[in-house]
Each structure stands twice: as structure tokens, then as C-alpha cells.
Design a protein around this motif. Structure first.
Motif, mmCIF file in Angstrom:
data_model
loop_
_atom_site.group_PDB
_atom_site.id
_atom_site.type_symbol
_atom_site.label_atom_id
_atom_site.label_comp_id
_atom_site.label_asym_id
_atom_site.label_seq_id
_atom_site.Cartn_x
_atom_site.Cartn_y
_atom_site.Cartn_z
ATOM 1 N N ILE A 1 0.746 -0.843 -0.132
ATOM 2 C CA ILE A 1 0.063 0.200 -0.320
ATOM 3 C C ILE A 1 1.255 1.201 0.115
ATOM 4 C CG2 ILE A 1 -0.156 0.421 2.425
ATOM 5 C CD1 ILE A 1 -3.130 0.846 2.186
ATOM 6 N N THR A 2 1.496 1.142 0.269
ATOM 7 C CA THR A 2 2.880 2.694 0.859
ATOM 8 C C THR A 2 3.681 2.540 -0.204
ATOM 9 O OG1 THR A 2 2.960 1.908 2.879
ATOM 10 C CG2 THR A 2 4.589 3.791 2.179
ATOM 11 N N GLU A 3 3.690 4.263 -1.116
ATOM 12 C CA GLU A 3 4.237 4.752 -1.818
ATOM 13 C C GLU A 3 5.268 5.678 -1.554
ATOM 14 O OE1 GLU A 3 1.739 5.721 -5.291
ATOM 15 O OE2 GLU A 3 0.707 3.679 -4.714
ATOM 16 N N PRO A 4 6.843 6.042 -2.601
ATOM 17 C CA PRO A 4 7.228 6.706 -2.399
ATOM 18 C C PRO A 4 7.245 8.185 -2.040
ATOM 19 C CG PRO A 4 7.911 5.327 -3.988
ATOM 20 C CD PRO A 4 6.400 4.948 -3.221
ATOM 21 N N ASN A 5 6.077 8.475 -3.052
ATOM 22 C CA ASN A 5 5.462 10.238 -2.440
ATOM 23 C C ASN A 5 4.301 10.621 -1.541
ATOM 24 O OD1 ASN A 5 7.350 10.942 -4.144
ATOM 25 N ND2 ASN A 5 6.697 10.214 -5.951
ATOM 26 N N SER A 6 3.816 9.091 -0.824
ATOM 27 C CA SER A 6 1.925 9.263 -0.055
ATOM 28 C C SER A 6 3.225 9.150 1.481
ATOM 29 C CB SER A 6 1.424 7.845 -0.284
ATOM 30 O OG SER A 6 2.248 6.693 0.001
ATOM 31 N N GLY A 7 3.346 8.128 1.635
ATOM 32 C CA GLY A 7 4.472 8.011 3.002
ATOM 33 C C GLY A 7 3.100 7.321 4.279
ATOM 34 N N SER A 8 1.953 8.519 4.827
ATOM 35 C CA SER A 8 1.121 8.209 6.007
ATOM 36 C C SER A 8 0.077 8.386 4.593
ATOM 37 C CB SER A 8 1.210 9.354 7.111
ATOM 38 O OG SER A 8 2.449 8.602 7.950
ATOM 39 N N ASP A 9 0.085 8.767 4.059
ATOM 40 C CA ASP A 9 -0.858 9.625 3.583
ATOM 41 C C ASP A 9 -1.661 8.491 2.652
ATOM 42 O OD1 ASP A 9 -3.502 10.757 2.206
ATOM 43 O OD2 ASP A 9 -2.702 12.239 1.633
ATOM 44 N N ALA A 10 -1.589 7.941 3.091
ATOM 45 C CA ALA A 10 -2.038 6.005 1.864
ATOM 46 C C ALA A 10 -3.069 6.605 0.771
ATOM 47 C CB ALA A 10 -1.662 4.856 2.848
ATOM 48 N N PHE A 11 -3.723 6.977 1.615
ATOM 49 C CA PHE A 11 -5.136 6.834 0.033
ATOM 50 C C PHE A 11 -5.080 7.788 -0.736
ATOM 51 C CE2 PHE A 11 -7.257 3.696 3.950
ATOM 52 C CZ PHE A 11 -6.853 3.452 3.296
ATOM 53 N N GLY A 12 -4.871 9.055 0.208
ATOM 54 C CA GLY A 12 -5.099 10.371 -0.497
ATOM 55 C C GLY A 12 -3.754 11.029 -1.753
ATOM 56 N N ASP B 1 14.980 -2.395 16.543
ATOM 57 C CA ASP B 1 14.422 -3.123 16.219
ATOM 58 C C ASP B 1 12.895 -2.111 17.259
ATOM 59 O OD1 ASP B 1 15.791 -4.700 14.752
ATOM 60 O OD2 ASP B 1 15.009 -6.467 15.891
ATOM 61 N N ALA B 2 12.807 -2.159 18.039
ATOM 62 C CA ALA B 2 11.773 -1.323 18.871
ATOM 63 C C ALA B 2 11.498 0.592 17.852
ATOM 64 C CB ALA B 2 11.729 -0.233 20.247
ATOM 65 N N LYS B 3 12.600 0.795 17.539
ATOM 66 C CA LYS B 3 12.051 2.338 16.788
ATOM 67 C C LYS B 3 11.079 2.180 15.843
ATOM 68 C CE LYS B 3 12.164 6.150 16.269
ATOM 69 N NZ LYS B 3 11.247 7.650 17.047
ATOM 70 N N SER B 4 11.160 0.457 14.783
ATOM 71 C CA SER B 4 10.566 1.232 14.273
ATOM 72 C C SER B 4 8.974 0.621 14.657
ATOM 73 C CB SER B 4 10.439 -0.684 13.166
ATOM 74 O OG SER B 4 10.614 -1.637 13.794
ATOM 75 N N PHE B 5 8.496 0.168 15.399
ATOM 76 C CA PHE B 5 7.144 -0.392 15.806
ATOM 77 C C PHE B 5 6.500 1.502 15.458
ATOM 78 C CE2 PHE B 5 8.316 -2.869 19.141
ATOM 79 C CZ PHE B 5 7.902 -4.512 18.148
ATOM 80 N N GLN B 6 6.873 3.101 16.413
ATOM 81 C CA GLN B 6 6.378 3.606 15.829
ATOM 82 C C GLN B 6 6.648 5.090 14.498
ATOM 83 O OE1 GLN B 6 9.703 5.015 19.715
ATOM 84 N NE2 GLN B 6 8.052 6.782 19.108
ATOM 85 N N ILE B 7 7.295 3.855 13.992
ATOM 86 C CA ILE B 7 7.084 3.631 12.355
ATOM 87 C C ILE B 7 5.718 3.268 11.225
ATOM 88 C CG2 ILE B 7 8.249 4.597 9.961
ATOM 89 C CD1 ILE B 7 10.259 4.933 12.498
ATOM 90 N N TYR B 8 6.078 2.046 11.626
ATOM 91 C CA TYR B 8 5.713 1.574 10.745
ATOM 92 C C TYR B 8 3.880 1.219 11.018
ATOM 93 C CZ TYR B 8 6.282 -3.673 12.968
ATOM 94 O OH TYR B 8 6.072 -4.397 13.490
ATOM 95 N N ALA B 9 3.134 0.355 10.274
ATOM 96 C CA ALA B 9 1.038 0.403 10.348
ATOM 97 C C ALA B 9 1.365 2.129 10.569
ATOM 98 C CB ALA B 9 0.954 0.262 11.289
ATOM 99 N N GLY B 10 0.687 3.500 10.725
ATOM 100 C CA GLY B 10 1.049 4.311 10.631
ATOM 101 C C GLY B 10 2.314 4.553 11.891
ATOM 102 N N THR B 11 2.343 6.375 11.531
ATOM 103 C CA THR B 11 3.392 6.650 12.711
ATOM 104 C C THR B 11 2.773 7.449 14.042
ATOM 105 O OG1 THR B 11 2.618 9.203 11.429
ATOM 106 C CG2 THR B 11 4.700 7.740 10.424
ATOM 107 N N ASP B 12 3.615 7.560 14.260
ATOM 108 C CA ASP B 12 3.348 8.144 15.731
ATOM 109 C C ASP B 12 1.907 9.359 15.985
ATOM 110 O OD1 ASP B 12 4.039 6.352 17.882
ATOM 111 O OD2 ASP B 12 5.672 8.067 18.710
ATOM 112 N N GLU B 13 2.627 10.022 15.236
ATOM 113 C CA GLU B 13 1.238 11.433 15.026
ATOM 114 C C GLU B 13 0.388 10.869 14.169
ATOM 115 O OE1 GLU B 13 5.541 12.336 15.298
ATOM 116 O OE2 GLU B 13 4.359 10.816 13.788
ATOM 117 N N ILE B 14 0.291 9.684 12.464
ATOM 118 C CA ILE B 14 -0.848 8.980 12.333
ATOM 119 C C ILE B 14 -1.658 8.971 13.740
ATOM 120 C CG2 ILE B 14 -1.522 7.800 11.173
ATOM 121 C CD1 ILE B 14 -0.946 9.886 9.516
ATOM 122 N N GLN B 15 -1.402 7.902 14.881
ATOM 123 C CA GLN B 15 -2.279 7.730 15.353
ATOM 124 C C GLN B 15 -2.890 8.952 16.303
ATOM 125 O OE1 GLN B 15 -1.643 3.807 15.119
ATOM 126 N NE2 GLN B 15 -0.682 4.358 14.117
#
Length: 404
Positions: A144-155, A379-393
Motif C-alpha cells: 500500500i505504501t508509496e514513495p511519495n505518499s508516506g502516511s497519506d496512504a490513500f490520498g 528494532d523497537a524504533k520501527s514500532f513508532q513508524i510502521y502501521a502509521g507513525t505516532d503522529e498518525i495515531q
């Protein structure tokens, strides 16, 4: 639920024994990215009969669907019970104490790739792709993730599907795709190229196979952590996909399907975080007892005790989130997107803070890979990034609160 049952503890100890025998001896090769994780995951499945259980469950489900029964996975028979949830959570927790990347690779293949097909596919599509993914005979990716979309996966999505007769022509690229370099089956999200404004276009979901003309899968990308979970890029140049590869079942469109997967993925991060926290705490307590300074164990010093106490508070809080999730499943209720986002936000931050405090407690040794907290912190740092960053949560939680 306030503690694991005796049955849970038996499962936990059995998984620990397998990890000690199979995973720990391969940690260096896994963390160097030299050893893909899939044979180890298949070994886990065979050792605990998870592959046979998947085959049996799949056969029962397909039989019901052929007989005209439930086909969208919402029947009570398909809904996981609290007991099953606990059995699913424990291997995740234990694996994340040693190699969180194994869980990421397994979770994306099973929970996201296979899960999407089993929720939205026809019976024929499930038979064609679902079983091999559920048994880990084949590896799945969820793109789903694209180079230019980042957390704005759909838009911001730019990958497109253009109707061409009875087929679709797919173009675009995806990045940060877990299992991307090795995936046999890819669940691919894109927008229908129908002349509408790009942000308003319908989201479509296709199932692609390795080796299709025009589909290129990159080599594993180099990254900060989670080296045992291969991550890559996908490039599609006029890939032709028939209507038989388009997922159209279940409720809602591709966008709704992806949101449901975000809920599953984000809630799962709590279990992953608990594993990292428990291991960092265990390693830190052992080190504080053995490491001496000025003739006494460093655990005698209040600053060290403060670090350990905060780690324990984090462990209790995240464990309670995991137990709450199990109780919700026992009651037949899945978390809302906002609830899953809250679970992920807190647990991911807690895991990152505990892991970094463990590195600090170990001092110079903590910066060395030999002492393992270094790997867990990366490894733990990735938890705050994938599946949506902290800011998206934060956004999802706040929007839910303000909409009430």
C-alpha cells in the motif's frame, strides 16, 4: 483477565524452548540480513502443528462457503475466541523478545496478505491463494505504501489500474514493503484510472504473483533495524491483471479493507512491544545484579533502581493492554480504529523508551551488539513508524474524540 492461565504458560514455555533451539543460534545471521526468516517461521508452524490447524480450519470454512454459508469471515464460528487470541499473542510476545522482525514478516504474510484475501476474496480466490499463505508454504506481501505518499496512504496514492477490455493494466511503485523481495503473492492497492480527480478515485485491490510480466521486486533495502524482516520495493510497468485477480467481496471497498487491516496490525503492536519490554527488563535486572561499580552491584544505586522501576511500570501497562485486547476478542468485539491507534501509540512509545533506557543502563556495553539491547532498541524504533507513525495515531485518536 489479570494473568496468563496454566495452559497459556505451558504454551509460552514450549515456544520459548523452540526459540532457544532454533532462533537464538541464528540471531547473528538474521540480524545481518544474511538469513531470510521464512524457513524458521515454517519450522515454527510444523513444530506446533499450526500448518495442519490452518489446513483444517481452511477446509471447514471453504466447505461452508460452497454450501452457501458465510463468506465474509464474520460468522461466529470464524470469530476468534479469547483463548485463541491468547494462543496467538504468546508466540508473538516470545518471538519479539529475541527477533521482532520474525513477527513482522510472519504477521504481514498471514494477517495482512492472507487476511485480506480471506476477507474480500471469492471462494475461488481463497482456494487459489489463501491456503498456501495461511500455512506459510508461500510468502505474502501487502503493498500500500508509496514513495511519495508516506502516511497519506490513500490520498497520495499514485499507483493506477486502467481498464483494458476484460483486464486491468497496473502501473506504479510501492516502497517499504515487508516481504517484498521474497513474496510469492502480493496484495496490491491502487486507484482506478477513471478520469476523476486522483484523490477521489476508487481504491482497488488486486492479487499478484511473483514473476508476472512487468512486475519487479527489489533486493532487500538496508535499514536501521528489523533486519530479520526483509523490506523492499515493487515496480509495476503495464502489468496485466484479469478480473479474477480483483478482490471485490466483503464489506466496503479497498479503502475500508485496508482500514480493517490497520486495526489488526496496530493492536498487534501491543503484543510485539510487550515482548521487547519484557526482554529488556529481564536483561537489565540481570545486568544490574551482576555489574559492579565501586565494589557493589549497580542495582544498589537509586538512579539504576529508578530505571528498572519505570521499565516495570511500562511492562504492567502494556501487558494490561494485551489482556484487554484478549478480553475484547473473548466478548466478540474488535477494537475500533481509534482504540487500536491508542494501543499502538502507547505501547510503541513504551517499548522504545524501555529499550533505550536499557542501552543507557548497560552503558558502553549497551552500545555493543553482543549485549542484545542494542538490537532490541533498533528494532523497537520501527514500532513508532510502521502501521502509521505516532503522529498518525494521534490524529485518529483525536478525530474520534472530537466526533463524539
Amino acid at each position: 483477565m489479570i494473568e496468563w492461565s496454566d495452559e497459556d504458560v505451558m504454551i509460552r514455555d514450549a515456544v520459548r524452548g523452540w526459540i532457544d533451539a532454533e532462533v537464538r543460534p541464528n540471531l547473528d545471521a538474521l540480524d545481518a540480513g544474511e538469513l531470510p526468516p521464512y524457513d524458521l517461521i515454517r519450522s515454527l508452524f510444523k513444530t506446533f502443528g499450526m500448518d495442519e490447524l490452518a489446513r483444517s480450519s481452511f477446509a471447514s470454512r471453504i466447505r461452508r462457503e460452497h454450501e452457501g454459508g458465510d463468506s465474509d469471515g464474520d460468522s461466529g464460528e470464524d470469530r476468534p475466541s479469547g483463548g485463541n487470541a491468547a494462543m496467538n499473542m504468546l508466540p508473538i510476545i516470545e518471538l519479539c523478545k529475541v527477533s521482532p522482525g520474525l513477527v513482522t514478516a510472519m504477521g504481514v504474510s498471514l494477517g495482512l496478505a492472507a487476511g485480506t484475501i480471506m476477507k474480500r476474496g471469492t471462494v475461488e480466490q481463497k482456494e487459489r491463494w489463501g491456503l498456501d499463505l495461511l500455512t506459510m508454504d508461500k510468502v505474502g506481501a501487502w503493498a500500500i505504501t508509496e514513495p511519495n505518499s508516506g502516511s497519506d496512504a490513500f490520498g497520495g496514492m499514485q499507483a493506477t489500474a486502467r481498464k483494458a477490455g476484460d483486464e486491468y493494466v497496473l502501473n506504479g511503485s510501492k516502497t517499504f514493503i515487508t516481504n517484498g523481495p521474497y513474496a510469492d503473492t502480493i496484495v496490491f492497492y491502487c486507484k482506478l484510472d477513471d478520469g476523476e480527480d486522483p484523490r477521489d478515485r476508487e481504491i482497488l485491490t488486486f492479487v499478484l504473483d511473483r514473476g508476472m510480466p512487468g512486475l519487479d521486486q527489489s533486493r532487500p533495502l538496508r535499514k536501521m533495524g528489523l533486519h530479520s524482516s526483509p523490506t523492499g520495493e515493487l515496480f509495476l510497468n503495464d502489468v496485466r491483471a484479469g478480473a479474477d485477480r480483483l478482490l471485490t467481496g466483503g464489506s466496503g471497498d479497498g479503502k475500508e479493507s485496508a482500514k480493517q487491516n490497520f486495526v489488526t496490525e496496530r493492536a498487534g503492536v501491543a503484543a510485539m512491544s510487550l515482548g521487547v519490554i519484557e526482554e529488556c527488563l529481564k536483561l537489565s535486572v540481570d545486568y544490574a545484579k551482576k555489574r559492579e561499580l565501586w565494589g557493589q552491584p549497580i542495582g544498589d544505586f537509586q538512579l539504576i533502581q529508578l530505571k528498572l522501576a519505570k521499565m516495570e511500570v511500562a511492562r504492567i501497562n502494556v501487558q494490561n493492554l494485551v489482556f484487554r485486547h484478549i478480553e475484547m476478542q473473548r466478548a466478540g468485539r474488535a477494537p475500533t480504529l481509534a482504540e487500536a491507534s491508542a494501543m499502538k501509540l502507547y505501547s510503541a512509545q513504551a517499548a522504545g523508551e524501555v529499550a533505550m533506557e536499557a542501552v543507557q543502563l548497560f552503558g558502553g556495553n549497551g552500545y555493543m551488539s553482543e549485549y542484545r539491547v542494542e538490537q532490541l532498541a533498533r528494532d523497537a524504533k520501527s514500532f513508532q513508524i510502521y502501521a502509521g507513525t505516532d503522529e498518525i495515531q494521534v490524529t485518529h485518536i483525536a478525530r474520534d474524540l472530537l466526533s463524539r
